[in-house]
Design a protein around this motif. Sequence first.
Motif, short mmCIF file in Angstrom:
data_model
loop_
_atom_site.label_atom_id
_atom_site.label_comp_id
_atom_site.label_asym_id
_atom_site.label_seq_id
_atom_site.Cartn_x
_atom_site.Cartn_y
_atom_site.Cartn_z
N PRO A 137 0.81 -1.24 0.00
CA PRO A 137 0.00 0.00 0.00
C PRO A 137 0.83 1.28 0.00
O PRO A 137 0.32 2.35 -0.35
N TYR A 138 2.11 1.17 0.39
CA TYR A 138 2.97 2.36 0.44
C TYR A 138 3.86 2.50 -0.80
O TYR A 138 4.70 3.39 -0.86
N ASN A 139 3.68 1.60 -1.78
CA ASN A 139 4.48 1.69 -3.00
C ASN A 139 3.82 2.71 -3.93
O ASN A 139 3.18 2.37 -4.92
N PHE A 140 4.00 3.97 -3.57
CA PHE A 140 3.27 5.04 -4.24
C PHE A 140 3.58 5.13 -5.73
O PHE A 140 2.69 5.40 -6.54
N TYR A 141 4.84 4.94 -6.12
CA TYR A 141 5.16 5.10 -7.54
C TYR A 141 4.42 4.08 -8.39
O TYR A 141 3.85 4.42 -9.44
N ALA A 142 4.42 2.81 -7.96
CA ALA A 142 3.75 1.77 -8.73
C ALA A 142 2.25 2.03 -8.80
O ALA A 142 1.64 1.95 -9.89
N LEU A 202 13.17 10.67 5.81
CA LEU A 202 13.92 9.52 5.30
C LEU A 202 13.20 8.78 4.18
O LEU A 202 13.85 8.35 3.22
N PRO A 203 11.85 8.62 4.20
CA PRO A 203 11.20 7.94 3.08
C PRO A 203 11.47 8.60 1.73
O PRO A 203 11.79 7.92 0.75
N VAL A 204 11.36 9.93 1.67
CA VAL A 204 11.58 10.59 0.38
C VAL A 204 13.06 10.57 0.01
O VAL A 204 13.42 10.47 -1.17
N ILE A 205 13.97 10.64 1.02
CA ILE A 205 15.40 10.56 0.73
C ILE A 205 15.76 9.19 0.15
O ILE A 205 16.47 9.08 -0.85
N VAL A 206 15.23 8.13 0.77
CA VAL A 206 15.48 6.77 0.27
C VAL A 206 14.89 6.61 -1.13
O VAL A 206 15.50 6.00 -2.01
N PHE A 207 13.70 7.18 -1.35
CA PHE A 207 13.07 7.10 -2.66
C PHE A 207 13.93 7.77 -3.73
O PHE A 207 14.16 7.19 -4.80
N VAL A 208 14.42 8.97 -3.46
CA VAL A 208 15.24 9.70 -4.44
C VAL A 208 16.54 8.96 -4.71
O VAL A 208 16.95 8.81 -5.88
N PRO A 248 8.84 12.21 -19.51
CA PRO A 248 7.98 13.21 -18.86
C PRO A 248 6.88 12.58 -18.02
O PRO A 248 6.54 13.09 -16.94
N TYR A 249 6.31 11.46 -18.48
CA TYR A 249 5.26 10.79 -17.72
C TYR A 249 5.84 10.20 -16.43
O TYR A 249 5.27 10.35 -15.34
N ALA A 250 6.96 9.48 -16.56
CA ALA A 250 7.56 8.81 -15.41
C ALA A 250 8.06 9.83 -14.37
O ALA A 250 7.87 9.64 -13.16
N ILE A 251 8.67 10.91 -14.84
CA ILE A 251 9.19 11.92 -13.91
C ILE A 251 8.06 12.64 -13.21
O ILE A 251 8.14 12.93 -12.00
N SER A 252 6.98 12.94 -13.92
CA SER A 252 5.82 13.58 -13.28
C SER A 252 5.28 12.70 -12.16
O SER A 252 4.99 13.17 -11.05
N CYS A 253 5.17 11.41 -12.44
CA CYS A 253 4.68 10.47 -11.43
C CYS A 253 5.68 10.35 -10.27
O CYS A 253 5.28 10.22 -9.11
N VAL A 306 7.72 12.74 -9.17
CA VAL A 306 7.62 13.95 -8.34
C VAL A 306 6.43 13.85 -7.39
O VAL A 306 6.53 14.15 -6.19
N ILE A 307 5.29 13.41 -7.92
CA ILE A 307 4.10 13.26 -7.08
C ILE A 307 4.33 12.19 -6.01
O ILE A 307 3.92 12.34 -4.85
N SER A 308 5.02 11.10 -6.38
CA SER A 308 5.33 10.05 -5.42
C SER A 308 6.24 10.59 -4.32
O SER A 308 6.07 10.27 -3.13
N GLY A 309 7.23 11.41 -4.70
CA GLY A 309 8.11 12.02 -3.71
C GLY A 309 7.36 12.88 -2.72
O GLY A 309 7.60 12.82 -1.51
N LEU A 310 6.41 13.68 -3.22
CA LEU A 310 5.58 14.49 -2.33
C LEU A 310 4.75 13.61 -1.41
O LEU A 310 4.57 13.92 -0.22
N SER A 311 4.26 12.49 -1.94
CA SER A 311 3.47 11.57 -1.12
C SER A 311 4.32 10.96 -0.02
O SER A 311 3.83 10.76 1.11
N TYR A 312 5.59 10.66 -0.31
CA TYR A 312 6.47 10.11 0.73
C TYR A 312 6.79 11.15 1.81
O TYR A 312 6.98 10.80 2.98
#
Length: 575
Positions: free
Chosen positions: A261-266, A441-447, A525-530, A532-538
């Motif tokens: 449920p926390y795999n926001f990018y997927a 840390l979640p967004v740092i690990v994600f990036v 552009p599609y993947a990067i947009s998603c 960025v939104i995933s990063g904000l979610s983390y």
Amino acid sequence: MRARRSWPVRAILVLMMVLALATTAFAADPTEESGTKMIECPDCGAVGVVLSEDCEAVPCGTCEGTGYIQSPSQFYNTAMSLLPPVIAIALALITKEVYSSLFIGILVGGLLYSNFSFEGTILHVFSDGIVASLSDSYNVGILIFLVILGTMVCLMNKAGGSAAFGRWAQKNIKTRAGAQLASIVLGCLIFIDDYFNCLTVGSVMRPITDKHNVSRAKLAYLIDATAAPICIIAPISSWAAAVAGFAEEGQGLNLFIRAIPYNFYALLTIVMMIGLVVMNVDFGPMGKFEKNAQEKGDLFSGSNPYAMLDEEIDESKGTVMDLVLPIVVLVICCVVGMIYSGGFFSGESFIDAFSNSDASVGLMLGSAFGLVFAFLYYFVRKSMTFKEMMGCIPEGFKAMVPAILILTFAWSLKGMTDSLGAKYFVRDFVRTSATGVQMLLPVIVFVIGCLLAFATGTSWGTFGILIPIVQNVFSMDNPLAIICISACMAGAVCGDHCSPISDTTIMASAGAQCDHVNHVSTQLPYAISCAVISGLSYIVAGLLASSGLPGILALPVGVVLTLGFLFYMKKRQNA
């Protein structure tokens, strides 16, 4: 307009260069000693002894039994270890030519490893790079699987199955949106393995999307976005097995399921795909490709690298079953091959067999049996002569040559970064820089996961580096632990999804029979947009978990942001 479209590429390159060049050289070797240049001894490995002529165990003469020696490269475990993939990716995006870009990246890796020695560079590039990647049994299995899939596609085309399926689809799937949604649904259903997903969905859906003038670049995106992002949230898949293998013993599958449920990018990638199709919105370079496909019937907006498959085929013969039945049998055989490789027929349970499966062996054996069935089926049906069927073998091989070349170079480039200790450099960077701000840390690990997977082209390797680190930083009772584990997986999938040297990205290009660089440039552009939104979610999830609130509340926030972004892009498109 050109500058506006190129901002995602520039942003990625800037981030990669900042990580590679502006960070001090935090390094860690397998013994956890920071800053070391040590590598495993090629004579004794981690054992510390070698056998003498009389087969007695004696201390290694090179490392004196410690198991480690100093790396010959002065660039090992430094920021420069990330330079080969950065150069390869930058050149591929700038020149739009992938073969020379990858080879130059490999060459740079050889130069750094040999300390700019001519002889050492040549030996490392060819012996330790290209030859080693082609002699690896796992890689060879994947290449055999590719060739067999190419042969089956050629057989289905010559038998008229693809044309018949296209005629059926034209009658039953009335719209472009329907064709794209059918591709998404099929991609979600084939969740066993991303390689198998890419090539199977491409083989089945190409006739349908072609009939409705969906560009090959858009089909490649839909295939790629339903490969790794679907496999990483499917408990019964080769990816679940990989993640389980990197987790602490006994926690693997349970950890994987809790992290879904926390795999926001997927999850947000699925939302974005469906939103793009239903709302009929395209932006960035993809907009040009889709416009050419709809208005001019030009599916490629350029040359077709798989034009050798477009032969004169009698479209009046063949039935839908000539396509569907071989594909169904192929799926069944590959599932059986996967569980066989995991020991199902030796007494293991189905779940355990799938968790222990070897995708290379399973897909190779399964596709081989599927090919035998296809030969027998078309022979009994008298769809073609025996000589014509045998002619499909070299034709199928030729059709997969672009994918095979790119895969070989991508594997070799990964070998270069491994030999330079890039993964240890990144691992220690995470340990030393990320633990001070736990809520972020979640967004740092994600990036970091995104950047590492993007640079190396491997998500599984990224799992192996980051998941053990997170488990060392957190107790699994901490709410942030599961969020960070998911961030590892999401970042790895995101980087893998974006990377031109990722084998999944290459397979998606092959499955859609689309030019690889076109696929990468239209998808970014599609993947990067998603992303960025995933990063904000983390960020939201980390703040919620640190405040004692459920981190899962960040998911609906991400869904709303994704749909809001698509509405904004739709408004701009109409304007």
